[in-house]
Design a protein around this motif. Structure first.
Motif, PDB file in Angstrom:
ATOM      1  N   GLU A  91       0.820  -1.204   0.174  1.00 28.78           N
ATOM      2  CA  GLU A  91       0.007  -0.068   0.066  1.00 28.78           C
ATOM      3  C   GLU A  91       0.915   1.371  -0.048  1.00 28.78           C
ATOM      4  OE1 GLU A  91      -3.331   1.995   2.995  1.00 28.78           O
ATOM      5  OE2 GLU A  91      -2.967   0.003   3.153  1.00 28.78           O
ATOM      6  N   ARG A 101       0.410   9.937 -10.733  1.00 29.54           N
ATOM      7  CA  ARG A 101      -0.163   8.711 -11.325  1.00 29.54           C
ATOM      8  C   ARG A 101      -0.718   7.881 -10.138  1.00 29.54           C
ATOM      9  NH1 ARG A 101       3.432   3.889 -13.376  1.00 29.54           N
ATOM     10  NH2 ARG A 101       1.869   2.253 -13.977  1.00 29.54           N
ATOM     11  N   PHE A 102      -0.233   7.996  -8.854  1.00 28.43           N
ATOM     12  CA  PHE A 102      -0.756   7.257  -7.696  1.00 28.43           C
ATOM     13  C   PHE A 102      -0.880   8.202  -6.549  1.00 28.43           C
ATOM     14  CE2 PHE A 102       2.048   4.526 -10.003  1.00 28.43           C
ATOM     15  CZ  PHE A 102       1.319   3.225 -10.240  1.00 28.43           C
ATOM     16  N   LYS A 103      -1.798   7.845  -5.451  1.00 30.38           N
ATOM     17  CA  LYS A 103      -2.112   8.468  -4.399  1.00 30.38           C
ATOM     18  C   LYS A 103      -1.763   7.681  -3.198  1.00 30.38           C
ATOM     19  CE  LYS A 103      -7.105   7.614  -4.418  1.00 30.38           C
ATOM     20  NZ  LYS A 103      -7.018   6.457  -5.348  1.00 30.38           N
ATOM     21  N   LYS A 104      -1.704   8.345  -1.856  1.00 32.85           N
ATOM     22  CA  LYS A 104      -1.770   7.551  -0.601  1.00 32.85           C
ATOM     23  C   LYS A 104      -2.871   6.811  -0.477  1.00 32.85           C
ATOM     24  CE  LYS A 104      -1.767   8.398   4.400  1.00 32.85           C
ATOM     25  NZ  LYS A 104      -1.440   9.525   5.328  1.00 32.85           N
ATOM     26  N   ASP A 106      -3.415   3.842  -2.188  1.00 32.71           N
ATOM     27  CA  ASP A 106      -3.400   2.975  -3.313  1.00 32.71           C
ATOM     28  C   ASP A 106      -2.974   1.578  -3.021  1.00 32.71           C
ATOM     29  OD1 ASP A 106      -4.925   4.655  -4.798  1.00 32.71           O
ATOM     30  OD2 ASP A 106      -3.057   5.272  -6.364  1.00 32.71           O
ATOM     31  N   GLN A 107      -3.666   0.541  -3.343  1.00 30.51           N
ATOM     32  CA  GLN A 107      -2.790  -0.888  -3.308  1.00 30.51           C
ATOM     33  C   GLN A 107      -2.305  -1.252  -4.551  1.00 30.51           C
ATOM     34  OE1 GLN A 107      -6.007  -3.261  -2.016  1.00 30.51           O
ATOM     35  NE2 GLN A 107      -6.157  -2.584   0.156  1.00 30.51           N
ATOM     36  N   VAL A 108      -1.068  -1.348  -4.683  1.00 27.91           N
ATOM     37  CA  VAL A 108      -0.320  -1.831  -5.577  1.00 27.91           C
ATOM     38  C   VAL A 108       0.501  -2.903  -5.936  1.00 27.91           C
ATOM     39  CG1 VAL A 108       0.101   0.682  -6.262  1.00 27.91           C
ATOM     40  CG2 VAL A 108       1.450  -0.276  -4.808  1.00 27.91           C
ATOM     41  N   LEU A 133      -1.973  -0.606 -10.026  1.00 27.82           N
ATOM     42  CA  LEU A 133      -2.793  -0.936  -9.255  1.00 27.82           C
ATOM     43  C   LEU A 133      -3.046  -2.362  -9.359  1.00 27.82           C
ATOM     44  CD1 LEU A 133      -5.430   1.868  -9.626  1.00 27.82           C
ATOM     45  CD2 LEU A 133      -3.639   1.654  -7.931  1.00 27.82           C
TER      46      LEU A 133
END
Length: 334
Positions: A91, A101-104, A106-108, A133
């Motif tokens: 996470e 492209r992503f934020k706090k 996000d499950q990646v 993701l």
């Protein structure tokens, strides 16, 4: 004994990581507390929930092949190479100020590549790195186990061999990490698939969709008279010279490793006819998006043989090196 702990400045935020400061057996691995990384302006900080142990990482830990030490470190691993871990899922805890492209939260899932370092509680990755993701219907362990093996199988079958519906494809090492995905992806692309594995793994390979399974302890696929459009050796236990007679006129031999195979690729590309296609995939972004969609559509089964906690990374390496794993070996990070 593991490596000697390195000093950490008092007051720094810390994390646990698996480190090694010399090449050798799994015993060189040890848990240390190291400074927790902070993301740069174009980076994300991932709280790692799962990573894996691959044969490639075991070779890196041993300092093999010797020419690879140009990257790893000649006499001992370079500082930036001392924490292994190629694939991960977790996470995003924080992002740099320029990240879009992503934020706090996000499950990646993603691939660290030569940046390694996923065998730890936290890992920084470039925003534009091999990261996506994670599939919504997979656990962190499953997502981590789907990164390198599945993307490597996809790269060789689709990008290198240009697999086509109706072709005959043989997968050597069909029960391993790359092999289990290669069987399923070859079927997805409409091929007739033959898997090669040991006696105990034949049912597993059949369950993944293989049309035929060969027990290598009882039959040599290079001597049974069958021919294939593609022979994909995921474990590099064969050679082009051994497999040449089992390839169709314009057949393709795919080895995953071996410097010699890169020279063979150049030679066979000029000679025409049967050819060797070697190489490696570095940027896995497109592959990760494709695999995410396939997993979410229940089109790809992820095989996890064993799970180990971070503290038992050495035992995980020892098991992978035994040569008996089925699919993937995962390390869970608390």
């Amino acid at each position: 004994m593991g490596p000697e702990p390195s000093p950490v400045e008092q007051g720094d935020a810390r994390m646990k990581a698996v480190l090694f400061t010399r090449y050798g057996s799994p015993d060189v691995l040890g848990i240390q507390e190291v400074p927790k990384p902070a993301p740069g302006d174009k980076e994300v900080l991932i709280k790692v929930h799962a990573t894996s142990v691959t044969s490639a990482e075991c070779a890196m830990r041993r300092g093999e092949p010797r020419w690879g030490r140009i990257i790893l470190g000649l006499r001992r691993p370079r500082k930036r190479m001392r924490t292994l871990g190629l694939e991960m899922a977790g996470e995003i805890e924080s992002v740099g100020k320029d990240v879009r492209r992503f934020k706090k939260g996000d499950q990646v899932f993603g691939f660290a590549g030569f940046n390694v370092g996923a065998c730890a509680e936290y890992k920084c990755m470039p925003e534009k790195g091999s990261l996506a993701l994670k599939p919504a219907n997979s656990t962190y362990e499953e997502a981590a186990a789907a990164v390198d093996g599945a993307s490597t199988a996809l790269f060789f079958l689709k990008d290198k061999a240009n697999i086509q519906s109706g072709q005959r494809v043989l997968i050597n090492g069909a029960s391993g990490s790359i092999g289990t995905y290669a069987v399923q992806l070859a079927k997805y692309f409409g091929a007739e698939v033959t898997g090669v594995c040991s006696t105990g793994n034949m049912e597993l390979v059949r369950s993944l969709g293989a049309d035929k399974v060969i027990d290598y302890t009882k039959e040599d696929f290079t001597k049974n008279g069958e021919t294939y459009d593609i022979i994909f050796d995921t474990v590099t236990k064969s050679s082009f010279s051994q497999c040449r007679g089992s390839l169709k006129k314009n057949g393709c031999y795919l080895p995953t490793t071996g410097l010699k195979n890169h020279f063979l690729m150049l030679w066979t590309s000029m000679a025409g006819g049967k050819r060797v296609m070697a190489g490696m995939s570095v940027d896995k972004n497109e592959a990760l998006l494709f695999l995410k969609g396939l997993i979410e559509a229940d089109g790809l089964k992820i095989i996890i043989d064993r799970r180990y906690p971070l503290e038992q990374a050495a035992e995980a390496h020892r098991y992978v090196e035994s040569g008996h794993k089925r699919g993937n070996v995962v390390i869970t990070v608390e």
